[in-house]
Design a protein around this motif. Structure first.
Motif, short mmCIF file in Angstrom:
data_model
loop_
_atom_site.label_atom_id
_atom_site.label_comp_id
_atom_site.label_asym_id
_atom_site.label_seq_id
_atom_site.Cartn_x
_atom_site.Cartn_y
_atom_site.Cartn_z
N LEU A 1 -14.36 -4.43 -3.14
CA LEU A 1 -13.17 -3.62 -2.90
C LEU A 1 -12.79 -2.83 -4.15
O LEU A 1 -12.43 -1.64 -4.06
CB LEU A 1 -12.01 -4.50 -2.45
CG LEU A 1 -12.16 -5.15 -1.07
CD1 LEU A 1 -11.02 -6.13 -0.81
CD2 LEU A 1 -12.23 -4.09 0.02
N GLU A 2 -12.89 -3.46 -5.30
CA GLU A 2 -12.58 -2.76 -6.55
C GLU A 2 -13.55 -1.60 -6.77
O GLU A 2 -13.14 -0.51 -7.16
CB GLU A 2 -12.62 -3.72 -7.74
CG GLU A 2 -12.35 -3.07 -9.08
CD GLU A 2 -10.99 -2.39 -9.20
OE1 GLU A 2 -10.88 -1.46 -10.03
OE2 GLU A 2 -10.05 -2.75 -8.46
N LEU A 3 -14.83 -1.82 -6.52
CA LEU A 3 -15.82 -0.76 -6.67
C LEU A 3 -15.50 0.41 -5.74
O LEU A 3 -15.49 1.57 -6.15
CB LEU A 3 -17.22 -1.30 -6.36
CG LEU A 3 -18.33 -0.25 -6.28
CD1 LEU A 3 -18.54 0.43 -7.63
CD2 LEU A 3 -19.61 -0.86 -5.77
N LEU A 4 -15.22 0.11 -4.47
CA LEU A 4 -14.93 1.16 -3.50
C LEU A 4 -13.65 1.91 -3.87
O LEU A 4 -13.56 3.13 -3.71
CB LEU A 4 -14.86 0.59 -2.09
CG LEU A 4 -16.19 0.05 -1.57
CD1 LEU A 4 -15.98 -0.69 -0.26
CD2 LEU A 4 -17.22 1.16 -1.43
N ARG A 5 -12.65 1.19 -4.38
CA ARG A 5 -11.42 1.85 -4.84
C ARG A 5 -11.74 2.83 -5.98
O ARG A 5 -11.25 3.96 -6.00
CB ARG A 5 -10.40 0.82 -5.31
CG ARG A 5 -9.64 0.16 -4.21
CD ARG A 5 -8.53 -0.74 -4.77
NE ARG A 5 -8.07 -1.64 -3.75
CZ ARG A 5 -8.43 -2.92 -3.64
NH1 ARG A 5 -9.24 -3.48 -4.53
NH2 ARG A 5 -7.97 -3.67 -2.66
N ARG A 6 -12.54 2.38 -6.93
CA ARG A 6 -12.90 3.25 -8.06
C ARG A 6 -13.66 4.48 -7.60
O ARG A 6 -13.46 5.57 -8.12
CB ARG A 6 -13.74 2.48 -9.08
CG ARG A 6 -12.95 1.49 -9.88
CD ARG A 6 -13.84 0.84 -10.92
NE ARG A 6 -13.14 -0.22 -11.62
CZ ARG A 6 -13.58 -0.77 -12.74
NH1 ARG A 6 -14.72 -0.35 -13.27
NH2 ARG A 6 -12.90 -1.72 -13.31
N LEU A 7 -14.54 4.31 -6.64
CA LEU A 7 -15.34 5.43 -6.16
C LEU A 7 -14.50 6.44 -5.37
O LEU A 7 -14.81 7.62 -5.33
CB LEU A 7 -16.50 4.94 -5.30
CG LEU A 7 -17.60 4.18 -6.03
CD1 LEU A 7 -18.60 3.61 -5.03
CD2 LEU A 7 -18.30 5.07 -7.05
N SER A 8 -13.44 5.98 -4.71
CA SER A 8 -12.67 6.87 -3.85
C SER A 8 -11.37 7.39 -4.47
O SER A 8 -10.84 8.40 -4.03
CB SER A 8 -12.36 6.18 -2.52
OG SER A 8 -11.57 5.03 -2.72
N THR A 9 -10.88 6.73 -5.51
CA THR A 9 -9.63 7.17 -6.14
C THR A 9 -9.79 8.59 -6.69
O THR A 9 -10.78 8.90 -7.34
CB THR A 9 -9.23 6.20 -7.27
OG1 THR A 9 -8.96 4.92 -6.70
CG2 THR A 9 -7.99 6.68 -8.01
N GLY A 10 -8.82 9.41 -6.39
CA GLY A 10 -8.84 10.80 -6.85
C GLY A 10 -9.65 11.73 -5.98
O GLY A 10 -9.68 12.93 -6.22
N GLN A 11 -10.30 11.20 -4.96
CA GLN A 11 -11.09 12.00 -4.03
C GLN A 11 -10.24 12.24 -2.77
O GLN A 11 -9.36 11.44 -2.46
CB GLN A 11 -12.40 11.30 -3.67
CG GLN A 11 -13.25 10.97 -4.88
CD GLN A 11 -13.58 12.19 -5.71
OE1 GLN A 11 -13.95 13.22 -5.17
NE2 GLN A 11 -13.42 12.09 -7.02
#
Length: 156
Positions: free
Chosen positions: A129-139
């Motif tokens: 979940l943390e990885l997916l949050r990092r990949l999608s934040t700001g997109q």
């Protein structure tokens, strides 16, 4: 394959498989996954303007989901209502048939989430979940999801 490339393709494969399963289940209702997302957004946050729906959509890019909504209006699932204060402002709500369809969509999603939960049994999901949050934040899709989560929390 590098770890970044493998993550990209695993996310893509998981998304496509989830969308395939969802699409298959929604066919009985005559809906696409994108249309079902509009119904769910309205079910949780109506009334909304077209741009309000666009801000919460994760499935589509852009802030004007007019084609999706037009199809749902034509199908009798969504109603356009002129604002009392400004006749040019139109809000969207679910019709009685739309409420029934949205309820069925929720049931279909619940079954999909149960299958996902079964696959996650015994897995620590926090790192993913943390990885997916990092990949999608700001997109754009990540921002739409963040707005949707905030709106859901505010409604509680």
């Amino acid at each position: 394959m590098t770890p970044a490339e493998l993550i990209r393709y695993l996310v893509l494969a998981a998304q496509r498989e989830g969308n395939r399963q969802l699409g298959h289940a929604l066919r009985a209702l005559g809906l696409t996954p994108a249309q079902s997302e509009v119904l769910r957004i309205l079910g949780e946050h109506e009334p909304l303007t077209l741009s309000g729906i666009g801000e919460l959509l994760v499935c589509e890019s852009g802030s004007n989901p007019s084609r999706l909504v037009d199809r749902l209006v034509s199908a009798g699932l969504v109603e356009r209502v002129a604002s009392a204060g400004d006749r040019r402002q139109v809000t969207l709500t679910l019709s009685p048939e739309g409420r029934q369809a949205e309820s069925r969509v929720r049931e279909i999603e619940t079954a999909l989430y149960a299958r996902i939960d079964a696959a996650l049994e015994g897995v620590d999901t926090e790192p993913a979940l943390e990885l997916l949050r990092r990949l999608s934040t700001g997109q754009p899709a990540g921002e739409a999801l963040a707005k949707r989560l905030a709106a859901t929390e505010a409604a509680r």
